[in-house]
Motif scaffolding. Sequence first.
Motif, PDB file in Angstrom:
ATOM      1  N   PHE A 146     110.816  -6.478  53.104  1.00 28.26           N
ATOM      2  CA  PHE A 146     111.522  -6.029  54.295  1.00 28.26           C
ATOM      3  C   PHE A 146     111.306  -6.966  55.476  1.00 28.26           C
ATOM      4  CE2 PHE A 146     113.330  -2.054  53.200  1.00 28.26           C
ATOM      5  CZ  PHE A 146     114.087  -1.679  54.303  1.00 28.26           C
ATOM      6  N   GLY A 147     111.817  -6.602  56.613  1.00 26.29           N
ATOM      7  CA  GLY A 147     111.482  -7.332  57.823  1.00 26.29           C
ATOM      8  C   GLY A 147     112.623  -8.146  58.383  1.00 26.29           C
ATOM      9  N   THR A 148     113.838  -8.024  57.863  1.00 33.44           N
ATOM     10  CA  THR A 148     115.004  -8.718  58.396  1.00 33.44           C
ATOM     11  C   THR A 148     114.789 -10.228  58.480  1.00 33.44           C
ATOM     12  OG1 THR A 148     114.317  -8.667  60.693  1.00 33.44           O
ATOM     13  CG2 THR A 148     115.429  -6.699  59.860  1.00 33.44           C
ATOM     14  N   ALA A 149     113.988 -10.771  57.587  1.00 33.60           N
ATOM     15  CA  ALA A 149     113.669 -12.190  57.697  1.00 33.60           C
ATOM     16  C   ALA A 149     114.610 -13.050  56.866  1.00 33.60           C
ATOM     17  CB  ALA A 149     112.223 -12.437  57.263  1.00 33.60           C
ATOM     18  N   ASP A 150     114.304 -13.212  55.604  1.00 33.36           N
ATOM     19  CA  ASP A 150     115.093 -14.132  54.798  1.00 33.36           C
ATOM     20  C   ASP A 150     115.764 -13.432  53.614  1.00 33.36           C
ATOM     21  OD1 ASP A 150     112.687 -13.490  53.814  1.00 33.36           O
ATOM     22  OD2 ASP A 150     112.227 -15.448  52.970  1.00 33.36           O
ATOM     23  N   SER A 151     115.442 -12.196  53.387  1.00 28.94           N
ATOM     24  CA  SER A 151     115.936 -11.547  52.177  1.00 28.94           C
ATOM     25  C   SER A 151     116.603 -10.210  52.442  1.00 28.94           C
ATOM     26  CB  SER A 151     114.770 -11.316  51.221  1.00 28.94           C
ATOM     27  OG  SER A 151     113.919 -10.335  51.774  1.00 28.94           O
ATOM     28  N   PRO A 152     116.934  -9.891  53.664  1.00 26.68           N
ATOM     29  CA  PRO A 152     117.346  -8.513  53.890  1.00 26.68           C
ATOM     30  C   PRO A 152     118.770  -8.234  53.477  1.00 26.68           C
ATOM     31  CG  PRO A 152     117.441  -9.715  55.919  1.00 26.68           C
ATOM     32  CD  PRO A 152     117.082 -10.693  54.855  1.00 26.68           C
ATOM     33  N   SER A 153     119.582  -9.261  53.251  1.00 27.80           N
ATOM     34  CA  SER A 153     121.008  -9.016  53.038  1.00 27.80           C
ATOM     35  C   SER A 153     121.238  -8.113  51.833  1.00 27.80           C
ATOM     36  CB  SER A 153     121.737 -10.342  52.844  1.00 27.80           C
ATOM     37  OG  SER A 153     121.353 -10.936  51.625  1.00 27.80           O
ATOM     38  N   VAL A 154     120.617  -8.439  50.723  1.00 29.28           N
ATOM     39  CA  VAL A 154     120.851  -7.647  49.535  1.00 29.28           C
ATOM     40  C   VAL A 154     120.226  -6.260  49.677  1.00 29.28           C
ATOM     41  CG1 VAL A 154     118.793  -8.492  48.365  1.00 29.28           C
ATOM     42  CG2 VAL A 154     120.720  -7.703  47.020  1.00 29.28           C
ATOM     43  N   LEU A 155     119.159  -6.212  50.461  1.00 37.01           N
ATOM     44  CA  LEU A 155     118.524  -4.916  50.678  1.00 37.01           C
ATOM     45  C   LEU A 155     119.383  -4.050  51.591  1.00 37.01           C
ATOM     46  CD1 LEU A 155     114.726  -4.702  51.106  1.00 37.01           C
ATOM     47  CD2 LEU A 155     116.236  -2.877  51.794  1.00 37.01           C
ATOM     48  N   GLU A 213     120.403  -5.905  41.718  1.00 38.93           N
ATOM     49  CA  GLU A 213     120.972  -5.083  40.648  1.00 38.93           C
ATOM     50  C   GLU A 213     121.211  -3.660  41.126  1.00 38.93           C
ATOM     51  OE1 GLU A 213     118.486  -7.390  37.114  1.00 38.93           O
ATOM     52  OE2 GLU A 213     118.333  -5.221  37.377  1.00 38.93           O
ATOM     53  N   LEU A 214     120.203  -3.120  41.795  1.00 37.94           N
ATOM     54  CA  LEU A 214     120.315  -1.737  42.267  1.00 37.94           C
ATOM     55  C   LEU A 214     121.471  -1.600  43.256  1.00 37.94           C
ATOM     56  CD1 LEU A 214     119.180   1.137  42.351  1.00 37.94           C
ATOM     57  CD2 LEU A 214     117.610   0.393  44.147  1.00 37.94           C
ATOM     58  N   ALA A 215     121.593  -2.577  44.145  1.00 39.51           N
ATOM     59  CA  ALA A 215     122.699  -2.525  45.105  1.00 39.51           C
ATOM     60  C   ALA A 215     124.045  -2.511  44.385  1.00 39.51           C
ATOM     61  CB  ALA A 215     122.617  -3.721  46.054  1.00 39.51           C
ATOM     62  N   ALA A 216     124.173  -3.340  43.360  1.00 43.40           N
ATOM     63  CA  ALA A 216     125.428  -3.381  42.604  1.00 43.40           C
ATOM     64  C   ALA A 216     125.692  -2.038  41.931  1.00 43.40           C
ATOM     65  CB  ALA A 216     125.372  -4.499  41.560  1.00 43.40           C
ATOM     66  N   VAL A 217     124.641  -1.468  41.359  1.00 45.81           N
ATOM     67  CA  VAL A 217     124.779  -0.184  40.676  1.00 45.81           C
ATOM     68  C   VAL A 217     125.210   0.900  41.654  1.00 45.81           C
ATOM     69  CG1 VAL A 217     123.413   1.674  39.671  1.00 45.81           C
ATOM     70  CG2 VAL A 217     123.239  -0.633  38.738  1.00 45.81           C
ATOM     71  N   LEU A 218     124.622   0.880  42.845  1.00 46.60           N
ATOM     72  CA  LEU A 218     124.939   1.916  43.824  1.00 46.60           C
ATOM     73  C   LEU A 218     126.351   1.735  44.382  1.00 46.60           C
ATOM     74  CD1 LEU A 218     121.563   2.218  45.782  1.00 46.60           C
ATOM     75  CD2 LEU A 218     122.363   3.537  43.810  1.00 46.60           C
ATOM     76  N   GLN A 219     126.744   0.474  44.563  1.00 46.33           N
ATOM     77  CA  GLN A 219     128.099   0.227  45.073  1.00 46.33           C
ATOM     78  C   GLN A 219     129.155   0.665  44.070  1.00 46.33           C
ATOM     79  OE1 GLN A 219     127.736  -3.906  45.933  1.00 46.33           O
ATOM     80  NE2 GLN A 219     126.855  -3.578  47.962  1.00 46.33           N
ATOM     81  N   ALA A 220     128.807   0.564  42.801  1.00 46.32           N
ATOM     82  CA  ALA A 220     129.774   0.957  41.770  1.00 46.32           C
ATOM     83  C   ALA A 220     129.875   2.472  41.622  1.00 46.32           C
ATOM     84  CB  ALA A 220     129.384   0.321  40.431  1.00 46.32           C
ATOM     85  N   ALA A 221     128.888   3.179  42.156  1.00 40.83           N
ATOM     86  CA  ALA A 221     128.894   4.632  41.998  1.00 40.83           C
ATOM     87  C   ALA A 221     129.926   5.261  42.927  1.00 40.83           C
ATOM     88  CB  ALA A 221     127.505   5.192  42.297  1.00 40.83           C
ATOM     89  N   ASP A 222     130.540   6.335  42.441  1.00 35.99           N
ATOM     90  CA  ASP A 222     131.579   6.992  43.213  1.00 35.99           C
ATOM     91  C   ASP A 222     131.106   8.387  43.621  1.00 35.99           C
ATOM     92  OD1 ASP A 222     134.048   7.309  44.391  1.00 35.99           O
ATOM     93  OD2 ASP A 222     134.865   8.345  42.630  1.00 35.99           O
ATOM     94  N   GLY A 223     130.820   8.564  44.892  1.00 33.10           N
ATOM     95  CA  GLY A 223     130.384   9.874  45.363  1.00 33.10           C
ATOM     96  C   GLY A 223     128.867  10.022  45.342  1.00 33.10           C
ATOM     97  N   LEU A 224     128.415  11.012  46.093  1.00 30.54           N
ATOM     98  CA  LEU A 224     126.979  11.189  46.271  1.00 30.54           C
ATOM     99  C   LEU A 224     126.281  11.572  44.965  1.00 30.54           C
ATOM    100  CD1 LEU A 224     125.085  11.070  48.740  1.00 30.54           C
ATOM    101  CD2 LEU A 224     125.142  13.555  48.793  1.00 30.54           C
ATOM    102  N   ALA A 273     122.883   7.419  39.438  1.00 33.29           N
ATOM    103  CA  ALA A 273     122.724   5.985  39.173  1.00 33.29           C
ATOM    104  C   ALA A 273     121.369   5.489  39.677  1.00 33.29           C
ATOM    105  CB  ALA A 273     123.861   5.213  39.836  1.00 33.29           C
ATOM    106  N   TYR A 274     120.984   5.953  40.850  1.00 32.65           N
ATOM    107  CA  TYR A 274     119.704   5.519  41.416  1.00 32.65           C
ATOM    108  C   TYR A 274     118.545   5.923  40.508  1.00 32.65           C
ATOM    109  CZ  TYR A 274     116.105   4.700  44.992  1.00 32.65           C
ATOM    110  OH  TYR A 274     115.016   4.237  45.689  1.00 32.65           O
ATOM    111  N   LEU A 275     118.517   7.200  40.153  1.00 35.34           N
ATOM    112  CA  LEU A 275     117.406   7.695  39.341  1.00 35.34           C
ATOM    113  C   LEU A 275     117.413   7.083  37.945  1.00 35.34           C
ATOM    114  CD1 LEU A 275     117.468  11.428  40.485  1.00 35.34           C
ATOM    115  CD2 LEU A 275     115.823   9.656  41.133  1.00 35.34           C
ATOM    116  N   GLU A 276     118.603   6.812  37.449  1.00 32.75           N
ATOM    117  CA  GLU A 276     118.674   6.184  36.122  1.00 32.75           C
ATOM    118  C   GLU A 276     118.126   4.762  36.176  1.00 32.75           C
ATOM    119  OE1 GLU A 276     122.283   6.548  33.592  1.00 32.75           O
ATOM    120  OE2 GLU A 276     122.258   4.346  33.672  1.00 32.75           O
ATOM    121  N   TYR A 277     118.480   4.036  37.245  1.00 33.00           N
ATOM    122  CA  TYR A 277     117.939   2.675  37.342  1.00 33.00           C
ATOM    123  C   TYR A 277     116.414   2.706  37.427  1.00 33.00           C
ATOM    124  CZ  TYR A 277     117.261  -2.149  38.617  1.00 33.00           C
ATOM    125  OH  TYR A 277     116.844  -3.465  38.606  1.00 33.00           O
ATOM    126  N   ALA A 278     115.897   3.597  38.249  1.00 31.62           N
ATOM    127  CA  ALA A 278     114.436   3.673  38.399  1.00 31.62           C
ATOM    128  C   ALA A 278     113.765   4.024  37.076  1.00 31.62           C
ATOM    129  CB  ALA A 278     114.069   4.706  39.462  1.00 31.62           C
TER     130      ALA A 278
END
Lengths: 197, 197
Positions: A112-121, A71-82, A88-93
Amino acid sequence: MPTQTRRERARDERRTLILRTARDLAESEGWDAVTTRRLAEAVDYSQPVLYGHFKNMDAIAGAVALEGIGELAAVLQAADGLHELARAYLEYAETHPAVYEAMFTRSTDLVFGTADSPSVLKAAFAAIRAAVEPYADGKDTETLTEVFWSALHGQATLTRGHRLRPTHAQPRADTLVALITSAGQHPLSGRKLPDTD
Amino acid sequence: MPTQTRRERARDERRTLILRTARDLAESEGWDAVTTRRLAEAVDYSQPVLYGHFKNMDAIAGAVALEGIGELAAVLQAADGLHELARAYLEYAETHPAVYEAMFTRSTDLVFGTADSPSVLKAAFAAIRAAVEPYADGKDTETLTEVFWSALHGQATLTRGHRLRPTHAQPRADTLVALITSAGQHPLSGRKLPDTD
DNA sequence: GTCCGGATCCTAGCACCGCTAGACAATCTA
DNA sequence: TAGATTGTCTAGCGGTGCTAGGATCCGGAC
């Protein structure tokens, strides 16, 4: 094989139900309230059913965390500009404190750890990096991204822990963004940087 | 009344023993290992003795946290300049992870709130503020101090949670300090700011 | 020196926790 | 329809924070 599929679908639905219930319980009463007994009762199953879907209680919180990172990744990708990304980040938190806690404050083993779940991270980190890059000014973008993310994370957690003045969340975010956007503006280099506001 | 005094002294010593043992246990095995039974056994008393000194388990962690804040305040006051302060802060967090966790990550109830313990905490914040002030450039020093502290805190916690590249802790700290020290250096204002290195 | 009263400490126990073994019921395969 | 597989539950283990109630010690009064 329709029967097998139906079973699998029922299983998936139950898994989703467990996660949603755990998440709701955590958001409403905190993770301490998410016990196997309470969670099992809430989904109207017995405790062993939970262990048929997840290895242990931490795995449930970890699954909720993974969901939240998506969800957070989607929210951040939708944000425009720093500036917008920081907001958006602080609002999600702020609006999903328990999920945010599961993501970055609770035990960190699986995430973490680049194992099985890192793509979305990686997607979430990449979104931050993309917003930071215009201001890196040729310096180490990766490091600046880590610094910016850490600063956001610090504001999110300390604000939630009532360590900072609750009335000044907006100036804090603005100040942080201003620090980054004027990063390369040393007296000797008059380079023009993209504007954010 | 020497007898009363001796009793009180013995009581104080026992309280100190409990705190020291709890802290050692937390640093060596994590706060999850600090249970009433293990702690009581380590100090060679029964569990109820703990409750004669502290209201509950959280109060023990809170007392350890208060102790740590005093240490951190002293460390920050001894630091000279923003760069040195950042280094000292991150070093303390890294070398005393359990105490740092008790201070700023665990349940926050008692620590803040301007009630009975704020003096030492205010001292720590004041030390950060004093180091930040030269770079505030007439802006809101309090907000900039909160931003800087949050950024340090974020780096400390995310580094500990293995969310950041462990090899780049130093560049991260340097970058953060550089952001602050060049904060007022907008193209239109050529003011000279104190140097940090 | 003897006794008393208060402070101190421990044993035992409560309700809860995460987690699991083993019995039972339901469903699919043949 | 008979057997095998899957699903679910009851019951329980060892652990947790915390507390009640009884034993024990120790300073002060007589």
